[in-house]
Scaffold this active site. Structure first.
Site, PDB file in Angstrom:
ATOM      1  N   ASP A  77       0.861  -1.200   0.000  1.00 48.77           N
ATOM      2  CA  ASP A  77       0.000   0.000   0.000  1.00 48.77           C
ATOM      3  C   ASP A  77       0.884   1.231   0.000  1.00 48.77           C
ATOM      4  O   ASP A  77       2.077   1.166   0.325  1.00 48.77           O
ATOM      5  CB  ASP A  77      -0.930   0.023   1.226  1.00 48.77           C
ATOM      6  CG  ASP A  77      -1.940   1.176   1.168  1.00 48.77           C
ATOM      7  OD1 ASP A  77      -2.278   1.631   0.060  1.00 48.77           O
ATOM      8  OD2 ASP A  77      -2.397   1.628   2.230  1.00 48.77           O
ATOM      9  N   SER A  78       0.263   2.373  -0.347  1.00 48.57           N
ATOM     10  CA  SER A  78       0.994   3.631  -0.301  1.00 48.57           C
ATOM     11  C   SER A  78       1.216   4.070   1.145  1.00 48.57           C
ATOM     12  O   SER A  78       2.034   4.938   1.401  1.00 48.57           O
ATOM     13  CB  SER A  78       0.200   4.709  -1.033  1.00 48.57           C
ATOM     14  OG  SER A  78      -1.076   4.820  -0.435  1.00 48.57           O
TER      15      SER A  78
ATOM     16  N   CYS B  33      -4.081  -1.336  -2.508  1.00 45.61           N
ATOM     17  CA  CYS B  33      -4.177   0.105  -2.739  1.00 45.61           C
ATOM     18  C   CYS B  33      -4.908   0.272  -4.064  1.00 45.61           C
ATOM     19  O   CYS B  33      -4.467  -0.246  -5.093  1.00 45.61           O
ATOM     20  CB  CYS B  33      -2.775   0.700  -2.820  1.00 45.61           C
ATOM     21  SG  CYS B  33      -2.734   2.444  -3.277  1.00 45.61           S
ATOM     22  N   ASN B  34      -6.032   0.971  -4.013  1.00 45.26           N
ATOM     23  CA  ASN B  34      -6.830   1.135  -5.238  1.00 45.26           C
ATOM     24  C   ASN B  34      -6.115   2.000  -6.251  1.00 45.26           C
ATOM     25  O   ASN B  34      -6.149   1.747  -7.452  1.00 45.26           O
ATOM     26  CB  ASN B  34      -8.172   1.789  -4.901  1.00 45.26           C
ATOM     27  CG  ASN B  34      -9.060   0.860  -4.109  1.00 45.26           C
ATOM     28  OD1 ASN B  34      -9.939   0.231  -4.659  1.00 45.26           O
ATOM     29  ND2 ASN B  34      -8.805   0.735  -2.816  1.00 45.26           N
ATOM     30  N   THR B  35      -5.454   3.051  -5.749  1.00 47.12           N
ATOM     31  CA  THR B  35      -4.797   3.998  -6.642  1.00 47.12           C
ATOM     32  C   THR B  35      -3.708   3.287  -7.432  1.00 47.12           C
ATOM     33  O   THR B  35      -3.619   3.415  -8.660  1.00 47.12           O
ATOM     34  CB  THR B  35      -4.197   5.154  -5.809  1.00 47.12           C
ATOM     35  OG1 THR B  35      -5.186   5.587  -4.874  1.00 47.12           O
ATOM     36  CG2 THR B  35      -3.768   6.296  -6.664  1.00 47.12           C
TER      37      THR B  35
ATOM     38  N   CYS C 166     -10.930   2.855  -1.412  1.00 48.68           N
ATOM     39  CA  CYS C 166      -9.583   3.219  -0.967  1.00 48.68           C
ATOM     40  C   CYS C 166      -9.388   2.460   0.339  1.00 48.68           C
ATOM     41  O   CYS C 166     -10.276   2.476   1.200  1.00 48.68           O
ATOM     42  CB  CYS C 166      -9.501   4.726  -0.731  1.00 48.68           C
ATOM     43  SG  CYS C 166      -7.982   5.244   0.107  1.00 48.68           S
ATOM     44  N   THR C 167      -8.255   1.793   0.471  1.00 42.55           N
ATOM     45  CA  THR C 167      -8.113   0.908   1.633  1.00 42.55           C
ATOM     46  C   THR C 167      -8.038   1.689   2.954  1.00 42.55           C
ATOM     47  O   THR C 167      -8.284   1.115   4.008  1.00 42.55           O
ATOM     48  CB  THR C 167      -6.878  -0.003   1.477  1.00 42.55           C
ATOM     49  OG1 THR C 167      -5.737   0.799   1.146  1.00 42.55           O
ATOM     50  CG2 THR C 167      -7.105  -1.013   0.376  1.00 42.55           C
ATOM     51  N   HIS C 168      -7.724   2.968   2.888  1.00 40.72           N
ATOM     52  CA  HIS C 168      -7.764   3.765   4.114  1.00 40.72           C
ATOM     53  C   HIS C 168      -9.192   3.897   4.653  1.00 40.72           C
ATOM     54  O   HIS C 168      -9.401   4.047   5.848  1.00 40.72           O
ATOM     55  CB  HIS C 168      -7.209   5.167   3.853  1.00 40.72           C
ATOM     56  CG  HIS C 168      -5.714   5.212   3.781  1.00 40.72           C
ATOM     57  ND1 HIS C 168      -5.013   4.689   2.718  1.00 40.72           N
ATOM     58  CD2 HIS C 168      -4.795   5.707   4.645  1.00 40.72           C
ATOM     59  CE1 HIS C 168      -3.712   4.872   2.928  1.00 40.72           C
ATOM     60  NE2 HIS C 168      -3.558   5.481   4.089  1.00 40.72           N
TER      61      HIS C 168
ATOM     62  N   GLY D 182      -2.614   9.359  -4.318  1.00 43.81           N
ATOM     63  CA  GLY D 182      -3.846   9.806  -4.977  1.00 43.81           C
ATOM     64  C   GLY D 182      -3.708  11.030  -5.856  1.00 43.81           C
ATOM     65  O   GLY D 182      -4.516  11.252  -6.754  1.00 43.81           O
TER      66      GLY D 182
HETATM   67  N1  DGL Z   1      -4.799   3.438   0.186  1.00 39.50           N
HETATM   68  C1  DGL Z   1      -4.777   3.982  -1.124  1.00 39.50           C
HETATM   69  C2  DGL Z   1      -5.925   3.467  -1.970  1.00 39.50           C
HETATM   70  O1  DGL Z   1      -6.504   2.427  -1.676  1.00 39.50           O
HETATM   71  C3  DGL Z   1      -4.778   5.480  -1.269  1.00 39.50           C
HETATM   72  C4  DGL Z   1      -3.914   6.323  -0.469  1.00 39.50           C
HETATM   73  C5  DGL Z   1      -3.144   7.358  -1.271  1.00 39.50           C
HETATM   74  O2  DGL Z   1      -3.687   8.333  -1.811  1.00 39.50           O
HETATM   75  O3  DGL Z   1      -1.959   7.151  -1.306  1.00 39.50           O
HETATM   76  O4  DGL Z   1      -6.257   4.069  -2.977  1.00 39.50           O
END
Ligand code: DGL
Length: 262
Positions: free
Chosen positions: A7-8, A70-72, A184-186, A40
């Site tokens: 993940d980021s 991480c979706n991004t 977004c995983t956050h 993002g």
């Molecule tokens: N956790 C990341 C996601 O799922 C996004 C966080 C970021 O912007 O780095 O997209």
């Protein structure tokens, strides 16, 4: 060998926690690119280069399979990593993205009006809509909303402010929606507040509830990968930048999963 998660930042730790609960027997290694967070707002090329770094770290650490939690990064890199990077550098390993399994879940149990909350980059990639189109899911009416303010709030543990901001966005841009996808995983960290706010008026799809069963199904379908995975119970977290408050935050994101830090 191990299962890797990328993940980021720390958001992917909630996916690690959920996956460990479902499949505790394996060894896990997590890479969080806290040095470069948030992804993002970055360009496609920057995200690709930074994700490649993470993949190399995880494969060199002995991962047979890596989930891009991480979706991004999934939106911008998953296909390219699978088609170019893996065959050239690690032909015997696998990389799985997080968007396709989420879209599969959406299609199987969430029809009608759907609002996707995600980072700016994920929304701009249009990846969720493209995957829905591939499945000819024309009963899903998707509204995609970028919420760039949420990741920094969640990384600083300001969960009440993040929940409040997301409720405002959902009500303003997708008040009619029956389903909310937390893309977004956050955002797994605010699912409880959203469920308390909307009750049964909106179904909230959160990826920590999607990925564990999808991973189990994938491993069941691929005995050649399962045969390479060590049954051991090791959990390792590598962050590219450490901040003192991350120790507390990591505890919250992981909720009891024991980790060895690097
Ligand atoms: N956790 C990341 C996601 O799922 C996004 C966080 C970021 O912007 O780095 O997209």
């Amino acid at each position: 060998m191990k299962i890797g998660l990328f993940d980021s930042g720390l958001g992917g730790l909630t996916i690690l926690k959920a996956v460990v609960k479902e499949l505790p027997q394996y060894n896990y290694s997590f890479y969080g690119d806290t040095q470069n967070l948030p992804y993002g707002d970055k360009s496609e090329d920057e995200i690709y280069q930074m994700t490649v770094e993470g993949m190399r770290y995880l494969f060199n650490d002995g991962c047979a399979l890596v989930i891009i939690a991480c979706n991004t990064a999934s939106a911008e890199t998953a296909r390219r990593l699978q088609n170019e990077f893996l065959p050239a550098e690690y032909p015997d390993r696998k990389i799985l993205g997080i968007i396709v399994p989420t879209v599969e879940t959406l299609v199987s149990d969430g029809q009608g009006k759907v609002i996707l909350l995600a980072t700016k980059r994920t929304v701009e990639s249009n990846k969720y809509q493209l995957e829905l189109d591939k499945k000819e899911a024309n009963k899903v009416e998707l509204v995609q909303v970028a919420a760039p303010e949420l990741v920094p709030l969640i990384e600083h543990n300001e969960l009440a402010a993040a929940a409040e901001a997301s409720i405002k966005l959902i009500d303003a841009k997708g008040g009619e929606s029956e389903v909310v996808v937390l893309g977004c995983t956050h955002y797994t960290q605010i699912k409880k507040a959203l469920r308390e706010n909307y009750g049964d008026k909106k179904k909230i799809i959160s990826q920590d509830e999607v990925i564990p069963r999808k991973l189990r199904a994938y491993i069941d379908k691929h005995p050649e990968i399962e045969a390479r995975l060590i049954h051991g119970g090791e959990r390792k977290v590598h962050l590219t930048k450490h901040r003192p408050d991350y120790d507390v935050l990591m505890g919250q994101f992981l909720g009891g999963v024991y980790v060895e830090e690097e």
